[in-house]
Design a protein around this motif. Structure first.
Motif: not given
Length: 309
Positions: A183-185, A273-274, A287-288, A298-301
């Motif tokens: 997921a990370l990029h 963006i996180a 995340s919580k 949608s802005q948490l990867l």
């Protein structure tokens, strides 16, 4: 009952049995870590027959067309013949260049592939030892700048791969398995947006690569790096980057202060963006809190590190 074949072995199995369990139950020792279709350590190739695949999208179309399947996601419903992933035949060769310590519990492993590997910051790769032990690890290196593939290995606890990794010396062979996106990029479209990189433990590894990619692409928005660990590492390197880039903020947090740090997270821009990486518990906690703080999902990867070592 379906007949399962692997190499020169063939035996009857219960209909619907998990393929990974059937192979390992017969003593064939197929490696695995996550059992969720993420690590790709349990690859097998179907020679004839087709299993029931619960997660076909986990492999790209090219590999599926060649017959590859993730055995942890497959069930045997009809006669099936498979070949187990052989790192000597199917993997890519690499050599250990250096193995030292970033702190008392984190190994810094650097590998040189025999053939150049195209990857992006934040991806992960399955590593195979000469003794046949496999495990996926996230890349900490930055393509185009770092001359070697770099990994941060959490060595706090004993484990099949970790125990071998501790003995690695320059010149030792390693095989490279499946390269995964994860997921990370870093996306160049984020250039003006606040970017939060939130790590726990060796979750800092892939985010170290992503951070440097963002700076290389001249990210203009504020960048916040939070690292939660009992033993921090790359501290001098992070502080040096912060001295060069005024938009970069570094926060080093101990485990006892983690909850207080979480409570202090405030999302002041809906454009934030996180990227989050670490153990399941730390990723869930981050995340919580971000959700409560108003960050759109949608802005948490997030990438969750496997706890099995």
């Amino acid at each position: 009952m379906p007949e399962l074949r692997a190499g020169d072995r063939q035996w009857l199995v219960a209909p619907g049995i998990n393929l990974l369990d059937a192979l390992n139950g017969a003593g064939l020792a197929v490696p695995y870590s996550c059992r969720a279709g993420s690590c790709h350590a349990c690859l097998v190739r179907c020679v004839s027959g087709e299993p029931l695949d619960a997660l076909p999208e986990a492999l790209d179309a090219r590999k599926r067309d060649l017959g590859w399947r993730l055995s942890c996601q497959c069930r045997v419903v009809d006669d099936l013949s498979v070949e187990i992933f052989d790192p000597l035949r199917d993997g890519s060769p690499a050599t250990v260049v250096a193995s030292d310590w970033l702190c008392a519990t984190v190994m810094h492993l650097r590998l040189e592939p025999e053939r150049p590997l195209r990857y992006r910051a934040g991806q992960h790769l399955v590593l195979w030892t000469a003794s046949g032990v496999a495990r996926p690890y996230s890349l900490a290196s930055l393509p185009g700048e770092d001359p070697f593939l770099e990994f941060h290995i959490d060595c706090r606890y004993s484990g099949a791969f970790v125990d071998v990794a501790r003995t690695l010396q320059p010149g030792d062979p390693i095989r490279l398995g499946e390269l995964r996106g994860g997921a990370l990029h870093y996306d160049p479209d984020w250039q003006e947006r606040p970017l939060w990189l939130l790590a726990a433990g060796t979750g800092l590894g892939p985010l170290w690569g992503v951070l440097r990619e963002a700076l290389r692409q001249q990210h203009q928005g504020a960048i916040r790096v939070m690292h939660v660990a009992r033993e921090h590492y790359l501290t001098a390197e992070l502080q040096a980057l912060a001295a060069e880039h005024p938009q970069l903020q570094i926060e080093l947090i101990g485990p006892d202060d983690f909850q207080a740090a979480l409570s202090g997270l405030r999302v002041t821009s809906r454009q934030t963006i996180a990227l989050v990486c670490g153990s399941p518990a730390s990723v869930e906690a981050y995340s919580k809190r971000l959700y409560i703080a108003g960050l759109p999902r949608s802005q948490l990867l997030a990438d969750v590190f496997l706890e099995k070592v």
